[in-house]
Structures are given as C-alpha cells and as structure tokens.
Design a protein around this motif. Sequence first.
Motif, PDB file in Angstrom:
ATOM      1  N   LEU A  42       0.825  -1.203   0.000  1.00  0.00           N
ATOM      2  CA  LEU A  42       0.000   0.000   0.000  1.00  0.00           C
ATOM      3  C   LEU A  42       0.865   1.262   0.000  1.00  0.00           C
ATOM      4  O   LEU A  42       0.595   2.215  -0.736  1.00  0.00           O
ATOM      5  N   VAL A  43       1.931   1.260   0.800  1.00  0.00           N
ATOM      6  CA  VAL A  43       2.840   2.414   0.838  1.00  0.00           C
ATOM      7  C   VAL A  43       3.481   2.617  -0.524  1.00  0.00           C
ATOM      8  O   VAL A  43       3.570   3.749  -1.016  1.00  0.00           O
ATOM      9  N   LYS A  44       3.912   1.524  -1.157  1.00  0.00           N
ATOM     10  CA  LYS A  44       4.515   1.635  -2.498  1.00  0.00           C
ATOM     11  C   LYS A  44       3.501   2.187  -3.508  1.00  0.00           C
ATOM     12  O   LYS A  44       3.846   3.002  -4.355  1.00  0.00           O
ATOM     13  N   GLN A  45       2.245   1.745  -3.412  1.00  0.00           N
ATOM     14  CA  GLN A  45       1.214   2.258  -4.314  1.00  0.00           C
ATOM     15  C   GLN A  45       1.012   3.762  -4.106  1.00  0.00           C
ATOM     16  O   GLN A  45       0.893   4.520  -5.060  1.00  0.00           O
ATOM     17  N   LEU A  46       0.978   4.180  -2.845  1.00  0.00           N
ATOM     18  CA  LEU A  46       0.778   5.593  -2.550  1.00  0.00           C
ATOM     19  C   LEU A  46       1.966   6.434  -3.013  1.00  0.00           C
ATOM     20  O   LEU A  46       1.793   7.546  -3.514  1.00  0.00           O
ATOM     21  N   GLN A  47       3.184   5.899  -2.857  1.00  0.00           N
ATOM     22  CA  GLN A  47       4.369   6.629  -3.302  1.00  0.00           C
ATOM     23  C   GLN A  47       4.411   6.755  -4.822  1.00  0.00           C
ATOM     24  O   GLN A  47       4.895   7.758  -5.343  1.00  0.00           O
ATOM     25  N   ALA A  48       3.929   5.754  -5.521  1.00  0.00           N
ATOM     26  CA  ALA A  48       4.031   5.737  -6.977  1.00  0.00           C
ATOM     27  C   ALA A  48       2.845   6.385  -7.681  1.00  0.00           C
ATOM     28  O   ALA A  48       2.871   6.546  -8.895  1.00  0.00           O
ATOM     29  N   GLN A  49       1.823   6.793  -6.937  1.00  0.00           N
ATOM     30  CA  GLN A  49       0.641   7.333  -7.614  1.00  0.00           C
ATOM     31  C   GLN A  49       0.904   8.725  -8.189  1.00  0.00           C
ATOM     32  O   GLN A  49       1.740   9.466  -7.706  1.00  0.00           O
ATOM     33  N   ASP A  50       0.185   9.034  -9.210  1.00  0.00           N
ATOM     34  CA  ASP A  50       0.269  10.334  -9.872  1.00  0.00           C
ATOM     35  C   ASP A  50      -0.510  11.342  -9.027  1.00  0.00           C
ATOM     36  O   ASP A  50      -1.713  11.155  -8.801  1.00  0.00           O
ATOM     37  N   PRO A  51       0.129  12.422  -8.555  1.00  0.00           N
ATOM     38  CA  PRO A  51      -0.574  13.405  -7.710  1.00  0.00           C
ATOM     39  C   PRO A  51      -1.781  14.050  -8.401  1.00  0.00           C
ATOM     40  O   PRO A  51      -2.730  14.455  -7.746  1.00  0.00           O
ATOM     41  N   SER A  52      -1.741  14.128  -9.729  1.00  0.00           N
ATOM     42  CA  SER A  52      -2.872  14.722 -10.434  1.00  0.00           C
ATOM     43  C   SER A  52      -4.032  13.741 -10.591  1.00  0.00           C
ATOM     44  O   SER A  52      -5.137  14.140 -10.939  1.00  0.00           O
ATOM     45  N   SER A  53      -3.789  12.476 -10.346  1.00  0.00           N
ATOM     46  CA  SER A  53      -4.816  11.451 -10.436  1.00  0.00           C
ATOM     47  C   SER A  53      -4.629  10.470  -9.279  1.00  0.00           C
ATOM     48  O   SER A  53      -4.138   9.356  -9.464  1.00  0.00           O
ATOM     49  N   PRO A  54      -5.005  10.891  -8.063  1.00  0.00           N
ATOM     50  CA  PRO A  54      -4.767  10.037  -6.897  1.00  0.00           C
ATOM     51  C   PRO A  54      -5.604   8.762  -6.929  1.00  0.00           C
ATOM     52  O   PRO A  54      -6.583   8.666  -7.665  1.00  0.00           O
TER      53      PRO A  54
END
Length: 147
Positions: A42-54
């Motif tokens: 989950l942490v890796k997913q949150l780190q890798a997500q696009d800030p413009s499309s959370p």
Amino acid sequence: MTDITGIVGAPPAAAGTSTYTSSNRAATPNQQMDGQMFLNLLVKQLQAQDPSSPMDTNAMIGQMSQLASMEQLTSLNTSSTETFALQMRMAAANLVGKQVTYTDAKGVAQTGLATSVSYAGGVPTVTIGKDTVVALDAVSGVTTTAS
C-alpha cells in the motif's frame, strides 16, 4: 509500472538500494502474505501514484478492509490452534486412572491403566502402567476402571 523492490516476497533489490533496509544483504523471501506485506504494498502504491490522479478512495478503503479481514483471520486461526491444544491437554488429563486401549509399534492393540500424562511435546503423551508412553492420538479407546 510500480517498483516493488524492498517488499518481502518481491525480487530482492540491488545491494544497498532497498528503501526499507540499510544492510547490503537481500531479504529472505516470505512465503506467507501477512499484514506487513500488505502495508508495504500500500505504501509503495501511494508513493508511486500520480498526484494529479490520486488513488480512488473506494479502492483504498477496499484494500484496508482486506488487510483488516486478513488480520482478523490470522487472529482467529491462532486462537483456534490454542483452543485445540487446550482441548487435547484436557482430554489427556481425563485419561488418568482409566483403562485405555492403544496400538503399539507392532500394530497390536494393547490395554493398560493410564497413570500420568506429559505436555512436553506438541501432542500430549499418556503413560500406560509404569513405563509405556504413547501419544494421545494413538489412544483408540477408554473405559472406566472399577474402584
């Protein structure tokens, strides 16, 4: 593509590049899915997500629900195992003073008086007479002796 190095169970990262460890040794792969693995993912997913499309909040809540369910199932499994062990101990203790039938190493049915039990191993053992020790699961019958 999301980088999942550093997550237990994932391919080991190059020496010294893990986000979660400071040593140069590769983590031993974990063959079980546990809460820590889900949190790391989950942490890796949150780190890798696009800030413009959370990440969709519904998907995130779904993942957190799965994590909570897994933790509860793990707890239930542990509790169930402990309950079974306690039941085996109680069953073994109730055999003391009773005639028990068991199968010996040669496959022959034997009968004797249960004189004591031991909880030293994973399965309780019953002492028959003075020196015959059998595992609780080898006992095939029980009768009450006359006083």
